[in-house]
Design an enzyme around this catalytic site. Sequence first.
Site, mmCIF file in Angstrom:
data_model
loop_
_atom_site.group_PDB
_atom_site.id
_atom_site.type_symbol
_atom_site.label_atom_id
_atom_site.label_comp_id
_atom_site.label_asym_id
_atom_site.label_seq_id
_atom_site.Cartn_x
_atom_site.Cartn_y
_atom_site.Cartn_z
ATOM 1 N N CYS A 23 65.496 21.375 98.033
ATOM 2 C CA CYS A 23 64.231 21.688 97.316
ATOM 3 C C CYS A 23 63.852 23.148 96.613
ATOM 4 O O CYS A 23 62.857 23.256 96.124
ATOM 5 C CB CYS A 23 63.239 21.246 98.269
ATOM 6 S SG CYS A 23 63.410 19.524 99.006
ATOM 7 N N HIS A 45 54.513 26.048 98.418
ATOM 8 C CA HIS A 45 55.532 24.900 98.565
ATOM 9 C C HIS A 45 54.721 23.814 99.051
ATOM 10 O O HIS A 45 54.884 22.708 98.864
ATOM 11 C CB HIS A 45 56.967 25.372 99.400
ATOM 12 C CG HIS A 45 57.596 24.383 99.582
ATOM 13 N ND1 HIS A 45 58.578 23.924 98.526
ATOM 14 C CD2 HIS A 45 58.214 23.673 100.684
ATOM 15 C CE1 HIS A 45 59.294 22.983 98.815
ATOM 16 N NE2 HIS A 45 59.199 22.776 100.086
ATOM 17 N N GLU A 72 54.664 28.286 106.388
ATOM 18 C CA GLU A 72 54.618 28.766 105.001
ATOM 19 C C GLU A 72 53.176 29.622 105.039
ATOM 20 O O GLU A 72 53.215 30.867 104.711
ATOM 21 C CB GLU A 72 54.249 27.796 103.857
ATOM 22 C CG GLU A 72 54.302 28.681 102.560
ATOM 23 C CD GLU A 72 54.262 27.710 101.555
ATOM 24 O OE1 GLU A 72 54.363 28.252 100.154
ATOM 25 O OE2 GLU A 72 54.196 26.602 101.694
ATOM 26 N N LYS A 78 51.675 19.886 94.831
ATOM 27 C CA LYS A 78 52.309 18.624 95.242
ATOM 28 C C LYS A 78 51.267 17.559 95.817
ATOM 29 O O LYS A 78 51.536 16.609 95.868
ATOM 30 C CB LYS A 78 53.259 19.001 96.457
ATOM 31 C CG LYS A 78 54.463 19.784 95.986
ATOM 32 C CD LYS A 78 55.649 19.931 97.208
ATOM 33 C CE LYS A 78 56.884 20.807 96.789
ATOM 34 N NZ LYS A 78 56.533 22.165 96.454
ATOM 35 N N HIS A 85 56.477 15.621 95.905
ATOM 36 C CA HIS A 85 57.538 16.245 95.797
ATOM 37 C C HIS A 85 58.742 15.899 95.176
ATOM 38 O O HIS A 85 59.286 15.004 95.495
ATOM 39 C CB HIS A 85 57.892 16.394 97.655
ATOM 40 C CG HIS A 85 58.746 17.642 97.958
ATOM 41 N ND1 HIS A 85 59.366 18.408 97.001
ATOM 42 C CD2 HIS A 85 59.403 17.988 99.152
ATOM 43 C CE1 HIS A 85 60.041 19.297 97.530
ATOM 44 N NE2 HIS A 85 59.966 18.881 98.780
ATOM 45 N N PHE A 126 66.015 22.041 102.439
ATOM 46 C CA PHE A 126 66.570 21.651 103.652
ATOM 47 C C PHE A 126 67.820 22.603 103.551
ATOM 48 O O PHE A 126 68.484 22.778 102.695
ATOM 49 C CB PHE A 126 67.210 20.219 103.623
ATOM 50 C CG PHE A 126 66.224 19.360 103.903
ATOM 51 C CD1 PHE A 126 64.942 19.660 104.331
ATOM 52 C CD2 PHE A 126 66.605 18.075 103.767
ATOM 53 C CE1 PHE A 126 64.002 18.789 104.712
ATOM 54 C CE2 PHE A 126 65.531 17.039 104.172
ATOM 55 C CZ PHE A 126 64.222 17.340 104.662
#
Length: 416
Positions: free
Chosen positions: A164, A304, A315, A336, A341, A402
């Site tokens: 991502c 994010h 975050e 998002k 996402h 990831f």
Amino acid sequence: MMKRVVITGLGAITPIGKNVTHYWKNLLNGISGANKISRFDSTNFKTQFACEIKEYDVLDYFGRKEARKLDRYSQYGLISTEEAIKDAKLEFSTLNSNRIGVIFSSGIGGFETFENEVIEYTKNDFNPRFNPFFIPKIIANGLSGMISIKYGLRGVNYTPVTACASSTQSIIQAFNYIRLEKADIIITGGSEAPITQASIGGFNAMKAMSTNNTNYITASKPFDTNRDGFVVGEGAGTLIIESLDSALKRNANIYAEIIGGGETSDAYHITGTHPEGLGAYLAMENGIKEAKITPKDIDYINAHATSTGLGDLSEIKAIEKLFQSNINNIQISATKSMTGHLLGATGAIEAIATCLSVNKDLIPPTINTTKIDENIPNELNLSLGTKSYKKINYALSNSFGFGGHCSALILKKYVG
């Protein structure tokens, strides 16, 4: 002295708009892109909804013969790229194609093609009669090559794949190539088409996605105490970036300037973010240092913020640690909450949103969040509910993937 780098063209196809104009309008209006999955029967899946591109017909964009050669992720990327090229008013016949490159990402590549071909293989008594376009359609770097071939561009051409964080890292790498004078113009961004049975089933098995099937419109709720996972989306975003010299020579419209990028690793877990946000902190810190500004200069952060329990908090902890006493002066929003996402494409469409925020002094809202997680400080301005107006000189866009991949892109309002 390194070259200054600017953004001169934008293109997007998203769950809330099939071009940049509609995407931006719906972001500002707080429109959710979530809907029941129409691509396949999701009755037996734990998650039965996603953020699909609405009313999409491949034949509106490609001929029937060409469409058969393209996985959905490639279709989306080619569509957004054509829009960005037109927006930037690029006339390749008048430019040096050896100095124009493509750095374009996908986190997964042709997932739909792979799934469909394997299903057909098992249906046909395991007879290996695969489509001759099978391999070219599934490889993640195929789209980058297609863009280069379509427009005759012979500069740098490759595909960062960092889950991502992929398309944000593509933009940062493109920025580096141009400022180091290895290219004049680069087409960059990302595309993803992950709304497939295997993708939904796989993310469900990880317990990563929301299963709020009864209230799916509001399921993506970053920072909310009742969030239960991300909502997957699809689409693509393309940015045309070039040296300031090139842009001025072409008399191009300049949206914003890229001044820094941080790329780090959490070095913690293959899927989970570090609980204290160590990689995120370093990415933001490195990007700000490279930009030769301080944390106090940042006006806006496009977070994010995927709407996962650990991810959102890590975050926020990183932001708190880096910005400290200045945190009250920064607005944060999570787009998002509207788009879902888009995995490897998420950084690209969020870079576009951040670019337009800088250009227009407008901040899209975070929607669906009604009760902020008690672990998140009340003094944070999370831009809840409605768009806001603010003078934005510097903005930051975060993307994490990831594998522990962390990236932060720093944009500046263009001043000649």
